[in-house]
Motif scaffolding. Structure first.
Motif, PDB file in Angstrom:
ATOM      1  N   ARG A  11       0.805  -1.462  -0.417  1.00 26.23           N
ATOM      2  CA  ARG A  11       0.137   0.121   0.254  1.00 26.23           C
ATOM      3  C   ARG A  11       0.906   1.216   0.801  1.00 26.23           C
ATOM      4  O   ARG A  11       2.337   1.677   1.190  1.00 26.23           O
ATOM      5  N   ALA A  12       0.904   2.068  -1.389  1.00 34.35           N
ATOM      6  CA  ALA A  12       0.932   3.490  -1.172  1.00 34.35           C
ATOM      7  C   ALA A  12       0.744   4.570   0.172  1.00 34.35           C
ATOM      8  O   ALA A  12      -0.533   3.957   0.256  1.00 34.35           O
ATOM      9  N   ASP A  37      -0.697   6.601  -0.612  1.00 40.95           N
ATOM     10  CA  ASP A  37      -1.408   7.711  -0.786  1.00 40.95           C
ATOM     11  C   ASP A  37      -2.769   6.603  -1.125  1.00 40.95           C
ATOM     12  O   ASP A  37      -4.215   7.177  -1.015  1.00 40.95           O
ATOM     13  N   ARG A  63      -3.095   3.747  -3.189  1.00 37.34           N
ATOM     14  CA  ARG A  63      -2.788   3.209  -3.619  1.00 37.34           C
ATOM     15  C   ARG A  63      -2.720   1.709  -2.733  1.00 37.34           C
ATOM     16  O   ARG A  63      -1.600   1.725  -2.522  1.00 37.34           O
ATOM     17  N   ARG A  64      -3.391   1.109  -3.671  1.00 35.04           N
ATOM     18  CA  ARG A  64      -2.167  -0.682  -3.099  1.00 35.04           C
ATOM     19  C   ARG A  64      -1.791  -1.288  -5.194  1.00 35.04           C
ATOM     20  O   ARG A  64      -2.222  -1.341  -6.097  1.00 35.04           O
ATOM     21  N   VAL A  65      -0.274  -1.392  -4.884  1.00 35.88           N
ATOM     22  CA  VAL A  65       0.500  -1.138  -6.172  1.00 35.88           C
ATOM     23  C   VAL A  65       1.393  -2.366  -5.836  1.00 35.88           C
ATOM     24  O   VAL A  65       1.645  -2.765  -4.795  1.00 35.88           O
ATOM     25  N   LYS A  79       8.290   5.625  -8.598  1.00 39.78           N
ATOM     26  CA  LYS A  79       7.374   6.033  -9.056  1.00 39.78           C
ATOM     27  C   LYS A  79       7.097   5.238 -10.281  1.00 39.78           C
ATOM     28  O   LYS A  79       5.651   4.468 -10.709  1.00 39.78           O
ATOM     29  N   GLU A 125      -0.717   0.595 -10.468  1.00 43.15           N
ATOM     30  CA  GLU A 125      -1.141   0.062  -9.925  1.00 43.15           C
ATOM     31  C   GLU A 125      -2.091  -1.085  -9.865  1.00 43.15           C
ATOM     32  O   GLU A 125      -2.522  -1.937 -11.052  1.00 43.15           O
ATOM     33  N   GLU A 171      -8.141  -3.992  -5.967  1.00 47.74           N
ATOM     34  CA  GLU A 171      -7.855  -4.826  -4.801  1.00 47.74           C
ATOM     35  C   GLU A 171      -8.585  -6.699  -4.811  1.00 47.74           C
ATOM     36  O   GLU A 171      -7.762  -7.378  -3.701  1.00 47.74           O
TER      37      GLU A 171
END
Length: 302
Positions: A68-69, A71, A73-75, A91, A96, A99
């Protein structure tokens, strides 16, 4: 934070659980809370000092994470020190992901998936209708290469694996047959990460114009000389492949990865994931990987 580190080169026994400072992201970097970290065979070479690019000691291994970043987002991300509760990624080196996508399946698509994609597309330059042989066909790369070879138009896909269970898995994934060397017929493309005697047998099994792509040396065999006269007699090629410089080329990362993610979402690609290991048991994960007790993607969970 909890991390896995080695302070000297050696086998799995040098991997140690440590309390390390949390990493600090620099400009154009993102801090990631790690949900799962991928284990690759290259990590074992990095640990014993035989990797193509030696690292300074002490070192926290691991080149890929799902997490999880900051912000939210799941990345899925390429990193340099992934065996930890937190990691930093550029970055430009993260994508991304949904979920509902299993973390192990996502990790399988990064190093192994991109390796399989580029082995077939970039290194072997697979043409429709060709016969492909995949060594270690139940492994992280091999299990995906079997499926992608079919997806990319191979006429026949043959699998080589070390046990009956692994050969059955390769057949379930779409291989036409499980084979041993010498092959029943000559092959156009052979993907080899084993080296040693298997590499030598594979070379003799190439069809005219065939390509043997070497992308590893899990047998940890010594130097294997390739006689140019022998290649001329076979009218074949040996192609070396390393993912790291390949991904430096423009368009080599995001496009292929998004294709792999799309194929997985559509059910046309099935990443195989081994039962996850706790992060603190990274040593056991390496032991099992080296002993060929794993199948598919190996994952550590903090």
């Amino acid at each position: 934070m909890i991390a896995i580190r080695f302070d000297r080169f050696g086998g799995p026994e040098v991997l140690t659980v440590v309390d390390a400072p949390a990493p600090r992201p620099g400009p154009d970097e993102v801090l990631i809370d790690v949900e799962a970290a991928g284990v690759n065979f290259a990590d074992t070479h990095q640990t014993d000092g035989s990797y193509l690019a030696a690292d300074q000691l002490p070192h926290i291994p691991g080149s890929e994470v799902v997490g999880r970043a900051e912000d939210g987002r799941r990345v899925l991300a390429r990193v340099s020190h992934g065996y930890a509760e937190q990691a930093v990624a550029k970055k430009s080196a993260l994508v991304e992901i949904p979920e509902d996508l299993d973390a192990g399946a996502a990790l399988a698509l990064l190093v192994q998936g991109l390796t399989a994609w580029h082995l077939l597309r970039t290194a072997a330059r697979l043409r429709p209708g060709e016969t492909v042989v995949v060594h270690s066909a139940a492994g992280g790369v091999g299990s995906l290469a079997v499926q992608l070879a079919r997806e990319f138009g191979a006429g026949r896909v043959w699998a080589q694996a070390s046990t009956p269970e692994k050969r059955r898995l390769a057949l379930d994934l779409g291989a036409d047959a499980a084979v041993v060397h010498p092959l029943p017929e000559r092959a156009d493309v052979i993907l080899d990460a084993v080296g040693g005697e298997l590499f030598d047998s594979a070379l003799e099994s190439l069809a005219p114009g065939g390509r043997l792509v070497s992308y590893g040396n899990s047998a940890r065999a010594g130097f294997t000389p390739v006689d140019p006269a022998r290649l001329g007699r076979l009218n074949a090629a040996v192609v070396g492949f390393w993912l790291r410089p390949t991904l430096a080329a423009e368009g080599a990362f995001t496009g292929p990865l998004r294709e792999l993610l799309a194929l997985t979402a559509e059910g046309r690609l099935r990443p195989v994931v081994h039962e996850p290991y706790p992060l603190t048991e990274a040593r056991r994960a390496h032991e099992d990987l080296l002993a060929r007790r794993t199948t598919g993607k190996v994952v550590l969970r903090p």
